[in-house]
Design an enzyme around this catalytic site. Structure first.
Site, mmCIF file in Angstrom:
data_model
loop_
_atom_site.group_PDB
_atom_site.id
_atom_site.type_symbol
_atom_site.label_atom_id
_atom_site.label_comp_id
_atom_site.label_asym_id
_atom_site.label_seq_id
_atom_site.Cartn_x
_atom_site.Cartn_y
_atom_site.Cartn_z
ATOM 1 N N GLY A 115 4.158 16.741 -78.530
ATOM 2 C CA GLY A 115 4.584 18.122 -78.719
ATOM 3 C C GLY A 115 3.611 18.937 -79.535
ATOM 4 O O GLY A 115 2.411 18.673 -79.574
ATOM 5 N N LEU A 135 7.309 15.741 -71.297
ATOM 6 C CA LEU A 135 6.280 16.369 -72.122
ATOM 7 C C LEU A 135 5.377 15.317 -72.753
ATOM 8 O O LEU A 135 5.848 14.438 -73.480
ATOM 9 C CB LEU A 135 6.940 17.214 -73.223
ATOM 10 C CG LEU A 135 5.976 17.934 -74.182
ATOM 11 C CD1 LEU A 135 5.143 18.964 -73.439
ATOM 12 C CD2 LEU A 135 6.758 18.588 -75.330
ATOM 13 N N ASP A 136 4.071 15.418 -72.452
ATOM 14 C CA ASP A 136 3.051 14.509 -72.997
ATOM 15 C C ASP A 136 3.371 13.047 -72.687
ATOM 16 O O ASP A 136 2.964 12.143 -73.433
ATOM 17 C CB ASP A 136 2.894 14.702 -74.512
ATOM 18 C CG ASP A 136 2.447 16.120 -74.869
ATOM 19 O OD1 ASP A 136 1.677 16.705 -74.091
ATOM 20 O OD2 ASP A 136 2.887 16.629 -75.913
ATOM 21 N N GLY A 137 4.097 12.798 -71.596
ATOM 22 C CA GLY A 137 4.540 11.445 -71.293
ATOM 23 C C GLY A 137 3.974 10.865 -70.006
ATOM 24 O O GLY A 137 4.396 9.791 -69.586
#
Length: 299
Positions: A216, A242-244
């Site tokens: 994040g 998110l960012d995964g």
């Protein structure tokens, strides 16, 4: 401004007209390498590079990348693909063949920070990034002069909370049918699921932390607050999480308690630019295979 500059990579590409790359993933079993090699031999191809990896030889997944030369490749490619289906069906393969001479077209999305964008532009200009940077799209005007110096079209698409859907519609119109890869070079906006679906495993983001740590916003502030001794950056494919998404490349650098947040950011910028450039290079050279939420990188 028209795209008139021909990079050294573009010039070098002219000698790759008969080279292709094959990417394969399938359940592991005996005979895969032999079958692929025999098929290419029977077609008159010359294998110039071959890499393979198995997750578990007693029932895991098998991954393979083969680079080969074949006389009159362009005219023979369709027949080659059709003939290979019998091998693919036999081993339950997911596979693709790419012509090396067919340069992938990139759209770079950027906000106000220029370091990742500049690294990609420099590597492209030097011939180290074997692709076409077709356009840069930004929600700010800051980078226009820099980008247009390289002869690359620059599109200003402002984004606010109220206009986000409209802005993304414009971005989709600009890229539709013209782009093979989207690179988020510190583009500080979340991309919608609809956009991600359109470019499945073809959007690369740089996150300014060593994921999965500090997902994040404001990861350097998070790292400073936690007192970490290593900071890093992560290039990954974008998914709805998110960012995964599947991680492509990472790197780190040691820091100390003396480093304030701004110093962490300064150190981090260097890591970010190198990590992102590596990931983009590997993608455009067809060196990446995605399985579940991981990548296999033949580098």
């Amino acid at each position: 401004m028209s795209h008139s500059y021909q990079s050294p990579a573009s010039q070098a590409h002219e000698g790759k007209g008969n080279r292709a790359r094959m990417l394969i993933s399938c359940p592991d079993k005996a005979g895969i390498v032999a079958a692929v090699s025999q098929f290419l031999y029977e077609q008159g191809a010359n294998i110039v590079q071959s890499d393979q990896y198995t997750m578990d030889p007693t029932g895991g997944m098998f991954f393979m990348r083969v680079e080969f030369d074949l006389h009159e490749l362009e005219s023979r490619l369709s027949a080659l693909q059709e003939d290979f289906t019998r091998i693919a069906d036999r081993f339950s393969m997911r596979w693709s063949i790419f012509r090396a001479a067919r340069r992938k077209r990139i759209a770079i999305f950027v906000s106000k920070e220029d370091h990742c964008l500049l690294e990609l532009l420099w590597q492209w200009q030097a011939g180290d990034l074997d692709a076409d940077i077709s356009m840069v799209i930004s929600n700010h005007e800051d980078m226009r002069a820099t980008v247009e110096t390289f002869g690359i079209p620059y599109h200003y698409v402002p984004v606010t909370a109220e206009t986000k859907a409209e802005a993304e519609k414009k971005q989709r119109e600009l890229t539709a049918g013209k782009i093979d890869l989207i690179v988020l070079a510190r583009y500080m906006q979340i991309v919608s699921p609809k956009f991600i679906e359109q470019y499945h495993n073809r959007i690369i983001n740089i996150h300014h932390s060593f994921l999965p740590a500090f997902v994040g916003g404001k990861p350097y502030q998070q790292a400073y607050n936690r007192g970490v001794k290593l900071i890093g950056a992560t290039a990954h494919y974008v998914t709805e999480e998110l960012d995964g998404g599947p991680i492509i490349e990472q790197d780190v650098q040691r820091v100390s308690h003396r480093d304030e947040v701004n110093e962490l950011k300064r150190i981090g910028r260097h890591i970010e630019r190198i990590v992102l450039a590596r990931a983009v290079k590997w993608h455009v050279e067809d060196r990446l295979l995605v399985y579940q939420n991981k990548t296999v990188a033949f580098v």
